[in-house]
Design a protein around this motif. Structure first.
Motif, PDB file in Angstrom:
ATOM      1  N   GLU A   8       0.949  -1.090   0.111  1.00 20.40           N
ATOM      2  CA  GLU A   8      -0.207  -0.065   0.151  1.00 20.40           C
ATOM      3  C   GLU A   8       0.981   1.234   0.102  1.00 20.40           C
ATOM      4  O   GLU A   8       0.693   2.183  -0.820  1.00 20.40           O
ATOM      5  CB  GLU A   8      -0.995  -0.151   1.348  1.00 20.40           C
ATOM      6  N   ASN A   9       1.898   1.362   0.727  1.00 20.84           N
ATOM      7  CA  ASN A   9       2.927   2.303   0.861  1.00 20.84           C
ATOM      8  C   ASN A   9       3.672   2.411  -0.332  1.00 20.84           C
ATOM      9  O   ASN A   9       4.073   3.800  -0.797  1.00 20.84           O
ATOM     10  CB  ASN A   9       3.674   2.420   2.199  1.00 20.84           C
ATOM     11  N   ILE A  10       4.219   1.387  -0.828  1.00 22.75           N
ATOM     12  CA  ILE A  10       4.798   1.481  -2.220  1.00 22.75           C
ATOM     13  C   ILE A  10       3.921   2.209  -3.260  1.00 22.75           C
ATOM     14  O   ILE A  10       4.897   3.088  -3.966  1.00 22.75           O
ATOM     15  CB  ILE A  10       5.214   0.092  -2.544  1.00 22.75           C
ATOM     16  N   TYR A  11       2.781   1.757  -3.578  1.00 28.76           N
ATOM     17  CA  TYR A  11       2.048   2.316  -4.515  1.00 28.76           C
ATOM     18  C   TYR A  11       1.737   3.682  -4.215  1.00 28.76           C
ATOM     19  O   TYR A  11       1.848   4.634  -5.066  1.00 28.76           O
ATOM     20  CB  TYR A  11       0.678   1.771  -4.644  1.00 28.76           C
ATOM     21  N   LYS A  12       1.574   4.064  -3.060  1.00 25.29           N
ATOM     22  CA  LYS A  12       1.254   5.449  -2.558  1.00 25.29           C
ATOM     23  C   LYS A  12       2.444   6.256  -2.695  1.00 25.29           C
ATOM     24  O   LYS A  12       2.390   7.876  -3.174  1.00 25.29           O
ATOM     25  CB  LYS A  12       0.834   5.666  -1.115  1.00 25.29           C
ATOM     26  N   ASN A  13       3.466   5.902  -2.782  1.00 25.08           N
ATOM     27  CA  ASN A  13       4.868   6.683  -3.064  1.00 25.08           C
ATOM     28  C   ASN A  13       5.432   6.432  -4.378  1.00 25.08           C
ATOM     29  O   ASN A  13       6.214   6.840  -4.812  1.00 25.08           O
ATOM     30  CB  ASN A  13       6.018   6.075  -2.146  1.00 25.08           C
ATOM     31  N   GLN A  14       4.554   6.019  -5.315  1.00 24.37           N
ATOM     32  CA  GLN A  14       4.617   6.020  -6.720  1.00 24.37           C
ATOM     33  C   GLN A  14       5.663   5.274  -7.029  1.00 24.37           C
ATOM     34  O   GLN A  14       6.331   5.396  -7.955  1.00 24.37           O
ATOM     35  CB  GLN A  14       4.814   7.468  -7.214  1.00 24.37           C
ATOM     36  N   ARG A  15       5.590   3.919  -6.487  1.00 21.06           N
ATOM     37  CA  ARG A  15       6.865   2.931  -6.874  1.00 21.06           C
ATOM     38  C   ARG A  15       6.214   1.775  -7.461  1.00 21.06           C
ATOM     39  O   ARG A  15       4.856   1.507  -6.940  1.00 21.06           O
ATOM     40  CB  ARG A  15       7.754   2.610  -5.616  1.00 21.06           C
ATOM     41  N   HIS A  16       6.888   1.048  -8.247  1.00 22.81           N
ATOM     42  CA  HIS A  16       6.387  -0.132  -9.008  1.00 22.81           C
ATOM     43  C   HIS A  16       5.129  -0.109  -9.768  1.00 22.81           C
ATOM     44  O   HIS A  16       4.143  -0.920  -9.510  1.00 22.81           O
ATOM     45  CB  HIS A  16       6.359  -1.177  -7.910  1.00 22.81           C
ATOM     46  N   LEU A  17       4.991   1.182 -10.171  1.00 23.39           N
ATOM     47  CA  LEU A  17       3.586   1.506 -11.026  1.00 23.39           C
ATOM     48  C   LEU A  17       3.765   1.043 -12.443  1.00 23.39           C
ATOM     49  O   LEU A  17       3.678   2.288 -13.195  1.00 23.39           O
ATOM     50  CB  LEU A  17       3.207   2.822 -10.777  1.00 23.39           C
ATOM     51  N   SER A  18       3.845  -0.215 -12.734  1.00 21.10           N
ATOM     52  CA  SER A  18       3.875  -0.801 -14.029  1.00 21.10           C
ATOM     53  C   SER A  18       2.751  -0.712 -14.901  1.00 21.10           C
ATOM     54  O   SER A  18       1.635  -1.023 -14.270  1.00 21.10           O
ATOM     55  CB  SER A  18       4.512  -2.056 -14.075  1.00 21.10           C
ATOM     56  N   ILE A  19       2.730  -0.022 -15.825  1.00 22.51           N
ATOM     57  CA  ILE A  19       1.681   0.269 -16.710  1.00 22.51           C
ATOM     58  C   ILE A  19       1.622  -0.314 -18.286  1.00 22.51           C
ATOM     59  O   ILE A  19       0.707  -0.567 -18.776  1.00 22.51           O
ATOM     60  CB  ILE A  19       1.334   1.677 -17.197  1.00 22.51           C
ATOM     61  N   TRP A  20       2.650  -1.006 -18.478  1.00 17.60           N
ATOM     62  CA  TRP A  20       2.771  -2.090 -19.754  1.00 17.60           C
ATOM     63  C   TRP A  20       2.743  -3.397 -19.567  1.00 17.60           C
ATOM     64  O   TRP A  20       3.377  -4.063 -18.509  1.00 17.60           O
ATOM     65  CB  TRP A  20       3.984  -1.674 -20.622  1.00 17.60           C
ATOM     66  N   PRO A  21       1.962  -4.116 -20.206  1.00 12.09           N
ATOM     67  CA  PRO A  21       1.674  -5.551 -20.309  1.00 12.09           C
ATOM     68  C   PRO A  21       3.441  -6.350 -20.034  1.00 12.09           C
ATOM     69  O   PRO A  21       3.984  -6.022 -20.835  1.00 12.09           O
ATOM     70  CB  PRO A  21       0.977  -5.988 -21.216  1.00 12.09           C
TER      71      PRO A  21
END
Length: 221
Positions: A8-21
């Motif tokens: 939850e914290n990783i995503y909130k900190n804009q990390r590991h936000l992969s957008i390509w398949p």
């Protein structure tokens, strides 16, 4: 414990936000699940920022997902409002909370962020949700040959946590499998293919090695 607050914290900190398949996932699905032949019911466990969603929608699949991060699911639904009732915020290690059966379960480096007990329970629960001949495609389950496999604190024979450096720093529990361990976890399935991917870094941290497993397990008749 299943889903960890770290993600939850990783995503909130804009990390590991992969957008390509993920390319390995695409090639495995096209080769072993044949989505062009029929409209598949697909479940992704741990969909993260939704990198694989465009691929499954483009191929005409009925896409569902279970994701533990409330923050990231809210962002996904903003982008794909048509999936509002198909992406559930839940802990997939405790319950597979859909009242339908699936032709395909997809897992790209999600279940491998749990300990052995949680992984085994999840695989058993997913078995009951798969149609006969349904498949589980696992992509990037970390291998014991990964450079980070002995870092951090001991959880069980295959699992570490509190890794403080390297590729897996700060990602909570990380599970490192070998061939025989995967076969034991999927003892009720037929494993159709299993490949270990090893990438050795030559320049910049030349002693670093990424290693993971890709495999397809099919529910027996």
């Amino acid at each position: 414990m299943g889903f960890s607050i770290e993600w939850e914290n990783i995503y909130k900190n804009q990390r590991h936000l992969s957008i390509w398949p993920w390319s390995d996932l695409i090639s495995y699905v096209m080769r072993y699940a044949n989505p062009s032949e029929k409209k598949l019911n697909v479940l992704e466990i741990g969909c993260g920022a939704g990198a694989n969603i465009p691929f499954f929608l483009q191929t005409g699949c009925n896409y569902y997902a279970i994701e533990g991060s409330q923050y990231i699911v809210k962002n996904i639904i903003k982008k794909y409002p048509e999936l509002t009732d198909k992406i559930i915020i839940s802990d997939f290690t405790k319950d597979i909370c859909f009242n339908i059966s699936f032709d395909l379960v997809i897992d790209r480096a999600s279940l491998t962020h749990n300990d052995t007990q949680a992984i085994k329970k999840t695989i058993q629960n997913l078995y009951t949700k798969l149609n006969i001949n349904g498949k589980y495609i696992g992509i990037d389950w970390f291998s014991k040959n990964h450079s980070d496999a002995l870092k951090g604190d001991y959880v069980d024979e295959f699992t570490r946590t509190n890794i403080s450096e390297g590729h897996l720093k700060g990602l909570g529990k990380v599970h490192f499998s070998d061939e025989y361990h995967i076969k034991e976890i999927f003892k009720d399935y037929e494993i159709l293919i299993m490949e270990e991917k090893i990438i050795k870094r030559i320049i910049l941290q030349s002693n670093y090695q990424f290693a993971s497993w890709n495999f397809v397990a099919q529910k027996k008749k």
